[in-house]
Design an enzyme around this catalytic site. Structure first.
Site, PDB file in Angstrom:
ATOM      1  N   SER A  73      -4.509  -5.858  -0.250  1.00  0.00           N
ATOM      2  CA  SER A  73      -5.666  -5.126  -0.208  1.00  0.00           C
ATOM      3  C   SER A  73      -6.240  -5.093   1.334  1.00  0.00           C
ATOM      4  CB  SER A  73      -6.691  -6.318  -0.853  1.00  0.00           C
ATOM      5  OG  SER A  73      -7.647  -5.501  -1.313  1.00  0.00           O
ATOM      6  N   LYS A 130      -1.911  -3.680  -3.454  1.00  0.00           N
ATOM      7  CA  LYS A 130      -3.133  -3.125  -4.260  1.00  0.00           C
ATOM      8  C   LYS A 130      -4.029  -2.507  -3.363  1.00  0.00           C
ATOM      9  CE  LYS A 130      -7.524  -5.603  -5.701  1.00  0.00           C
ATOM     10  NZ  LYS A 130      -8.566  -4.662  -4.817  1.00  0.00           N
ATOM     11  N   ASP A 180       0.269   3.572  10.679  1.00  0.00           N
ATOM     12  CA  ASP A 180       0.212   5.031  10.876  1.00  0.00           C
ATOM     13  C   ASP A 180       0.075   5.375  12.293  1.00  0.00           C
ATOM     14  OD1 ASP A 180       0.743   5.201   8.167  1.00  0.00           O
ATOM     15  OD2 ASP A 180      -1.296   6.128   7.484  1.00  0.00           O
TER      16      ASP A 180
END
Length: 439
Positions: free
Chosen positions: A292, A317, A303
């Site tokens: 999460s 999740k 990224d």
């Protein structure tokens, strides 16, 4: 946009500020009214004819829980007891053993032990099953009742039986209860490398992370080579804190977006100008217990090529829960959106794939221990981008790089292989390689 977000990414922690007055927009068809009549008929029949007398409150709460359990594993109704527990954990302190647990098919499963708690010191690990408490079989017991049995006055003891995949006999443990103060961030400087351990995302995490970075910079000065951000076994927490932590390492750019049911229901969150670490190299550690909010941080830094992610594929999740108060002391926790990393990836089911896959060789039973991820949970949300589940299956082939045993590592003085591996990467990069890592 205010950073006081009203969302949470795991059960048991949220901020209850969303009104519950939203009306149904579309008219209900006649079939819906017939089904509601049927529900009331069942309610009246059970109320009048069940072998034991049952309170209306229990029947209604059971009906609500049944409705929500048909949706996904993270939507639920918080009664007075659960609502109070959630508030306590959000504030960062509660009484017990220091376990984050869930339940599936009547079995209590360990999501993660909290650092420096009775559970962690006893060696309980993610994926373990708790079968008995004080000699009583808890199979089929509600999760609330099981948790209450593990709670108690600080200093008192509780006996639990723990089953671990790959071990024939359960572990019989006697633990002493403590007041669990959730200090979500710990730090140290070792070999001129800043090690930042983030174990949860509660209200203190963002500020504590920035303070820890500043303290390590002050301690090591110009000798500081870089940072290891340890998110292993971090079950997640508050969305705004995941954004705050990511912001501490990013100079600019999107951190995360959340997308709801409707096409235009998209919210994006961005880093503010300024990188607290001044562009130094970063390695982020993740494992199957990183979930999460932890995945938001790892995904954002990965990224943006701000950090190397090392370890094992994370939990997966990728959904956001909104807390909707129903009364003063009850609430509805409802999955309302999916979140996406800056490149548009959904980690739902897939998790974060490390740049460098490194097993925890210093864990003697890492091969035998059963790993449970979001994709293993019943009724979990599907990720449309995952067309073939083989994509997210573990590669069980032996990697020749990782043939050392836990005993070999212990002799070499290595108690945490993944951390040791990460520190060696930072050591090799050094400050002259900063621009390449943070580009």
């Amino acid at each position: 946009m205010s950073r006081k977000l009203l969302h949470t990414l795991i059960p048991a922690v949220a901020i209850a500020l969303i009104p519950s007055t939203t009306a149904v927009q579309a008219a209900n068809p006649a079939s819906t009214y017939r089904q509601l009549d049927q529900l009331m008929d069942v309610f009246e029949r059970v109320r009048a004819e069940y072998v034991d007398e049952v309170t209306d409150e229990k029947l209604i709460e059971g009906a609500i829980n049944g409705m929500l359990s048909s949706l996904d594993p993270h939507s639920s109704f918080l009664n007075m007891r659960n609502f109070e527990r959630m508030r306590t954990q959000t504030e960062g302190e509660y009484g017990g053993l220091g376990l984050t647990v869930s339940q599936e098919d009547g079995v209590v499963k360990v999501i993660a032990p909290t650092d420096d708690t009775p559970a962690a010191r006893a060696g309980i690990k993610a994926g373990d099953y708790i079968t008995h408490i004080d000699g009583e079989l808890i199979y089929g017991l509600s999760l609330d009742d099981a948790v209450d049995k593990m709670k108690g006055l600080p200093g008192t003891t509780v006996k639990i039986s723990v089953v671990r995949t790959g071990q024939q006999k359960p572990m019989e443990l006697t633990l002493k209860r403590e007041i669990i103060s959730l200090k979500p961030v710990k730090h140290e400087v070792k070999n001129n490398i800043g090690i930042l351990r983030i174990s949860a995302f509660n209200k203190q995490t963002g500020e504590a992370t920035r303070q820890a970075i500043a303290e390590m910079e002050k301690q090591a000065g110009s000798k500081l080579l870089g940072f290891v951000v340890d998110l292993r076994s971090n079950p997640g927490g508050l969305l705004d804190q995941a954004i705050e932590v990511s912001d501490a390492f990013l100079e600019r750019g999107e951190i995360v977006s959340q997308r709801g049911r409707r096409k235009g229901d998209v919210q994006r969150y961005y880093a503010r100008e300024g990188d607290d670490t001044k562009g130094k190299p970063i390695v982020v550690l993740v494992d199957e217990g990183s979930a999460s909010a932890a995945e938001i941080v790892a995904g954002a830094l990965q990224d943006h090529r701000r950090a190397l992610v090392l370890g094992q594929r994370s939990f997966g999740k990728g959904s956001v829960q909104t807390l909707i108060p129903m009364t003063q002391d009850t609430a509805l926790r409802l999955t309302t959106a999916r979140y996406f990393t800056p490149s548009g990836r959904s980690v739902q089911e897939e998790g974060i794939e490390p740049d460098i896959i490194v097993p925890q060789l210093s864990d003697t039973d890492y091969k035998e221990r059963r790993v449970i991820r979001e994709a293993d949970l019943r009724q979990h949300l599907r990720n449309d981008a995952v067309k073939d589940n083989k994509i997210i299956e573990e590669d069980d082939k032996e990697n020749p790089r990782f043939v050392r045993t836990a005993a070999d590592l212990e002799k070499a003085g290595v108690s945490d292989y993944q951390l040791d591996y990460a520190m060696k990467i930072i050591g090799r990069l050094g400050p002259v390689q900063t621009a390449e890592v943070s580009r």
